[in-house]
Write an enzyme that holds these catalytic residues in place. Structure first.
Site, PDB file in Angstrom:
ATOM      1  N   GLU A  98      33.259  46.820  42.741  1.00 53.81           N
ATOM      2  CA  GLU A  98      33.223  45.742  44.089  1.00 53.81           C
ATOM      3  C   GLU A  98      33.655  46.133  45.263  1.00 53.81           C
ATOM      4  O   GLU A  98      34.781  46.622  45.396  1.00 53.81           O
ATOM      5  CB  GLU A  98      33.493  44.357  43.848  1.00 53.81           C
ATOM      6  CG  GLU A  98      33.476  43.492  45.185  1.00 53.81           C
ATOM      7  CD  GLU A  98      33.597  41.929  44.850  1.00 53.81           C
ATOM      8  OE1 GLU A  98      34.954  41.918  44.537  1.00 53.81           O
ATOM      9  OE2 GLU A  98      32.981  40.986  44.849  1.00 53.81           O
TER      10      GLU A  98
ATOM     11  N   GLU B 299      36.450  32.431  39.880  1.00 55.80           N
ATOM     12  CA  GLU B 299      35.221  32.899  40.535  1.00 55.80           C
ATOM     13  C   GLU B 299      35.514  34.277  41.257  1.00 55.80           C
ATOM     14  O   GLU B 299      36.204  34.330  42.150  1.00 55.80           O
ATOM     15  CB  GLU B 299      34.647  31.984  41.580  1.00 55.80           C
ATOM     16  CG  GLU B 299      33.124  31.986  41.945  1.00 55.80           C
ATOM     17  CD  GLU B 299      32.915  33.032  42.792  1.00 55.80           C
ATOM     18  OE1 GLU B 299      32.940  34.222  42.523  1.00 55.80           O
ATOM     19  OE2 GLU B 299      32.125  32.701  43.911  1.00 55.80           O
TER      20      GLU B 299
ATOM     21  N   CYS C 185      31.152  37.547  47.793  1.00 59.82           N
ATOM     22  CA  CYS C 185      31.050  37.862  46.562  1.00 59.82           C
ATOM     23  C   CYS C 185      29.706  38.279  45.763  1.00 59.82           C
ATOM     24  O   CYS C 185      29.658  38.929  44.862  1.00 59.82           O
ATOM     25  CB  CYS C 185      31.717  36.898  45.809  1.00 59.82           C
ATOM     26  SG  CYS C 185      31.066  34.970  45.943  1.00 59.82           S
TER      27      CYS C 185
ATOM     28  N   LYS D 168      46.590  26.879  47.940  1.00 57.53           N
ATOM     29  CA  LYS D 168      47.176  28.097  48.746  1.00 57.53           C
ATOM     30  C   LYS D 168      45.963  29.202  49.320  1.00 57.53           C
ATOM     31  O   LYS D 168      45.150  29.619  48.692  1.00 57.53           O
ATOM     32  CB  LYS D 168      47.887  28.979  47.713  1.00 57.53           C
ATOM     33  CG  LYS D 168      48.641  30.062  48.401  1.00 57.53           C
ATOM     34  CD  LYS D 168      48.617  31.394  47.609  1.00 57.53           C
ATOM     35  CE  LYS D 168      48.202  32.486  47.815  1.00 57.53           C
ATOM     36  NZ  LYS D 168      47.761  32.988  49.156  1.00 57.53           N
TER      37      LYS D 168
HETATM   38  P1  NAI Z   1      43.119  38.945  45.827  1.00 62.11           P
HETATM   39  O1  NAI Z   1      42.211  38.565  44.706  1.00 62.11           O
HETATM   40  O2  NAI Z   1      44.408  39.402  45.923  1.00 62.11           O
HETATM   41  O3  NAI Z   1      43.116  37.641  47.073  1.00 62.11           O
HETATM   42  C1  NAI Z   1      42.714  36.280  46.704  1.00 62.11           C
HETATM   43  C2  NAI Z   1      43.768  35.413  46.585  1.00 62.11           C
HETATM   44  O4  NAI Z   1      44.436  35.418  45.387  1.00 62.11           O
HETATM   45  C3  NAI Z   1      44.659  35.042  47.700  1.00 62.11           C
HETATM   46  O5  NAI Z   1      44.905  33.821  48.292  1.00 62.11           O
HETATM   47  C4  NAI Z   1      45.799  35.786  47.396  1.00 62.11           C
HETATM   48  O6  NAI Z   1      46.999  35.494  47.933  1.00 62.11           O
HETATM   49  C5  NAI Z   1      45.802  35.289  45.984  1.00 62.11           C
HETATM   50  N1  NAI Z   1      46.491  36.101  44.899  1.00 62.11           N
HETATM   51  C6  NAI Z   1      46.865  37.404  45.185  1.00 62.11           C
HETATM   52  N2  NAI Z   1      47.865  38.011  44.190  1.00 62.11           N
HETATM   53  C7  NAI Z   1      47.979  36.976  43.397  1.00 62.11           C
HETATM   54  C8  NAI Z   1      48.638  36.629  42.286  1.00 62.11           C
HETATM   55  N3  NAI Z   1      49.224  37.491  41.414  1.00 62.11           N
HETATM   56  N4  NAI Z   1      48.706  35.426  41.383  1.00 62.11           N
HETATM   57  C9  NAI Z   1      47.974  34.438  42.247  1.00 62.11           C
HETATM   58  N5  NAI Z   1      47.270  34.475  43.442  1.00 62.11           N
HETATM   59  C10 NAI Z   1      47.105  35.654  43.740  1.00 62.11           C
HETATM   60  O7  NAI Z   1      41.981  39.705  46.803  1.00 62.11           O
HETATM   61  P2  NAI Z   1      42.333  40.804  47.984  1.00 62.11           P
HETATM   62  O8  NAI Z   1      43.538  41.541  47.360  1.00 62.11           O
HETATM   63  O9  NAI Z   1      42.574  40.203  49.159  1.00 62.11           O
HETATM   64  O10 NAI Z   1      41.101  41.489  48.123  1.00 62.11           O
HETATM   65  C11 NAI Z   1      40.880  42.797  47.124  1.00 62.11           C
HETATM   66  C12 NAI Z   1      39.287  42.787  46.496  1.00 62.11           C
HETATM   67  O11 NAI Z   1      39.146  41.658  45.999  1.00 62.11           O
HETATM   68  C13 NAI Z   1      38.463  42.778  47.950  1.00 62.11           C
HETATM   69  O12 NAI Z   1      38.050  43.999  48.237  1.00 62.11           O
HETATM   70  C14 NAI Z   1      37.198  42.207  47.079  1.00 62.11           C
HETATM   71  O13 NAI Z   1      36.652  43.426  46.247  1.00 62.11           O
HETATM   72  C15 NAI Z   1      37.629  41.046  45.989  1.00 62.11           C
HETATM   73  N6  NAI Z   1      37.458  39.830  46.365  1.00 62.11           N
HETATM   74  C16 NAI Z   1      36.622  39.244  46.067  1.00 62.11           C
HETATM   75  C17 NAI Z   1      36.565  37.885  46.539  1.00 62.11           C
HETATM   76  C18 NAI Z   1      35.297  37.243  45.931  1.00 62.11           C
HETATM   77  O14 NAI Z   1      34.932  36.174  46.614  1.00 62.11           O
HETATM   78  N7  NAI Z   1      34.866  37.419  44.865  1.00 62.11           N
HETATM   79  C19 NAI Z   1      37.198  37.471  47.518  1.00 62.11           C
HETATM   80  C20 NAI Z   1      38.493  38.135  47.768  1.00 62.11           C
HETATM   81  C21 NAI Z   1      38.666  39.510  47.393  1.00 62.11           C
END
Ligand code: NAI
Ligand code: MG
Length: 501
Positions: free
Chosen positions: A405, A274, A308, A199
């Site tokens: 973050e 991660e 990250c 996904k």
């Molecule tokens: P997110 O954690 O919501 O998105 C990452 C993935 O998780 C996407 O594919 C999303 O569709 C999926 N996802 C979202 N809700 C889910 C759920 N309930 N169950 C399963 N999968 C789910 O991140 P978002 O909202 O796009 O970004 C918010 C913050 O998260 C960013 O500002 C950043 O601080 C952090 N982030 C950190 C990342 C990293 O590499 N450590 C990558 C992306 C975001």
């Protein structure tokens, strides 16, 4: 700031020329069961790119069932490790052969500069498959001489282990480095013999879908990799709750990571998580200032801070604080913001307006709390998605700016007097993903590396990655490690066979 450059490769044009995208389920491209779709846009200028199917619970069920069937199928089970390795190698070759087009698609969908996509991330995705291709033939068990006393007279005990694939994997990917993140999960999962439902993030699904076409061309059997696009709250949540999913490999926010831990309870899915970071950077007074300042600047500003491991908390020895601040501010001001396809652009936009507003809110709040804004702190662009590289001083450790973050190009610089104080600052965080230490003293570097709580510590560099270097988070930055041999372990179970013979 620039307008809207168009893709130049025939491949990217052709891919965007059929803008109604479909899911990949059981080797076939199919529409969402709801018939619904949502548009994906260029984050720099809002231009429409394509329509993605809006996945439903029924789509997830179909994809998981296909992955389960494929996992049990003789076609996949009987594929020898050598043939799996060759298949992974072919995927790497296919990514390399289509690197120009994949890079353009990544830049258009995600915003990052084309040079980053073309020369760093797309080749890194290919290298993941190449690295794990070699592992496919090196997954061994052991024979174990036992000390079991209880055995029938005249018999022997013969015991061994085998390594078996964990089963159906849900790979959930974020939007900051889409294709390489997908590769980091697909490559070891396939090497281990798992099947996958991928996904991608709703913001950046294009390269995953193009990869899906390349996977078919590379001979990945039907159902072994399925791709379902859509929202986290629906597709992501359905995958993490699904009783037929054995493992979730997730990269994203700590908040969603915790939701996944809860969702995984039902059938006790195996998890690798991660998650976020708030990575400290420690600069000792003997650091070689030129390379240090440019390396630290790259460590926070690359990919517009949407990394990250971004080095967002810089701790500098007080004696060199003015030079480091001036240097970082000069680097920040010199970076050109622009559309990723504009070859003069050093930094693209943030992924969307929401993320840009989120970054801006952290900075505005910190300014209201009395920090000094040395440079930056400004949104721009047609959609307000661009954010100037920002240098802040005078933050206090308890501020949100220092604890959460931000995922944007914002760095906070704080002086220290003694190395012990720098270590205390560095470790004062719920996160423990990465860190860097800058010094010319080998002893100091390795002593500090030992004391920092983080999954990766770089010395005189930051954000150096390679498939052979394990990468993962301590504390609330995650569970498990990707890359290297530990990255393969995520996808394997151990089976012990103990026989009286
Ligand atoms: P997110 O954690 O919501 O998105 C990452 C993935 O998780 C996407 O594919 C999303 O569709 C999926 N996802 C979202 N809700 C889910 C759920 N309930 N169950 C399963 N999968 C789910 O991140 P978002 O909202 O796009 O970004 C918010 C913050 O998260 C960013 O500002 C950043 O601080 C952090 N982030 C950190 C990342 C990293 O590499 N450590 C990558 C992306 C975001
Ligand atoms: Mg989210």
């Amino acid at each position: 700031m620039t307008s809207d450059p168009l893709p130049t490769t025939a491949g990217a044009r052709a891919f965007l020329g059929t803008p109604r995208k479909q899911h990949l389920i059981d080797g076939a491209w199919v529409a969402a069961s709801s018939g619904k779709s949502f548009a994906t846009h260029d984050p720099a200028n809002g231009r429409y790119l394509a329509d993605l199917p809006e996945g439903t619970v029924a789509d997830v069920d179909a994809a998981v069932e296909a992955a389960r069937r494929a996992f049990e199928s003789s076609a996949w089970r009987a594929m020898t490790p050598a043939l799996r390795g060759r298949m992974l190698w072919r995927i790497a070759e296919a990514i390399d052969a289509h690197a120009d087009e994949l890079a353009e698609l990544e830049t258009l969908d995600q915003g990052k500069p084309l040079k980053t996509a073309r020369f760093a991330e797309i080749p890194a995705a290919a290298e993941q498959f190449r690295f794990y291709a070699g592992f496919a033939t090196k997954i061994f068990g052991t024979t174990i001489p036992t000390s079991i006393a209880y055995q029938p007279a005249g018999k022997q005990i013969f015991a061994y282990t085998t390594r078996v694939p964990v089963g159906v994997v849900a790979a959930i990917i974020p939007w900051n480095s889409p294709l390489v993140m997908a590769a980091m999960k697909l490559a070891p999962a396939l090497a281990a013999g798992c099947t996958v439902v991928l996904k991608p993030a709703e913001e950046t699904s294009l390269t995953a879908l193009r990869l899906g076409e390349l996977l078919i061309e590379s001979g990945v059997p039907p159902g072994v990799v399925n791709i379902v696009t859509g929202y986290g709250e629906t597709v992501g949540a359905a995958l993490t709750h699904h009783p037929q999913v054995d493992k979730v490999a997730f990269t994203g926010s700590t908040e969603v990571g915790k939701l996944i831990v809860a969702a995984a309870r039902g059938n006790l899915k195996k998890l690798t998580l991660e998650l976020g970071g708030k990575s400290p950077v420690i600069i000792l007074p003997d650091a070689d200032l030129g390379p240090t300042v440019s390396g630290v600047a790259r460590g926070i500003f690359s990919n517009s801070g949407q990394v990250c491991v971004a080095g967002s908390r810089v701790y500098v020895h007080r004696s060199i604080m003015p030079a480091v601040i001036d240097g970082l501010a000069a680097q920040a001001r010199a970076l050109r913001l622009g559309h990723g396809l504009d070859p003069t652009a050093d930094l693209g936009p943030l992924i969307n307006r929401k993320q840009s507003d989120r970054v801006a809110a952290y900075v505005t709040e910190a300014v209201a709390e009395g920090v000094d804004l040395v440079t930056g702190g400004r949104q721009s662009g047609d959609l307000g998605t661009f954010y100037d590289p920002t240098v802040i001083t005078g933050a206090r450790e308890e501020m949100r700016l220092m604890r959460e973050e931000i995922f944007g190009p914002v760095v906070s610089v704080t002086p220290f007097d003694e190395p012990d104080q720098a270590i205390a600052f560095a470790n004062d965080s719920p996160y423990g993903l990465a860190a860097s230490v800058w010094t010319q003293s080998l002893s100091a570097a390795h002593r500090l590396a030992d004391r920092i709580h983080a999954g990766t510590v770089w010395i005189n560099c930051h954000s150096y990655f390679s498939p052979e270097l394990p990468k993962g988070g301590h504390k609330q930055s995650g569970w498990g490690y990707e890359n290297g041999a530990p990255g393969l372990e995520n996808y394997l179970e151990t089976k012990t066979v103990c026989a009286v013979i």
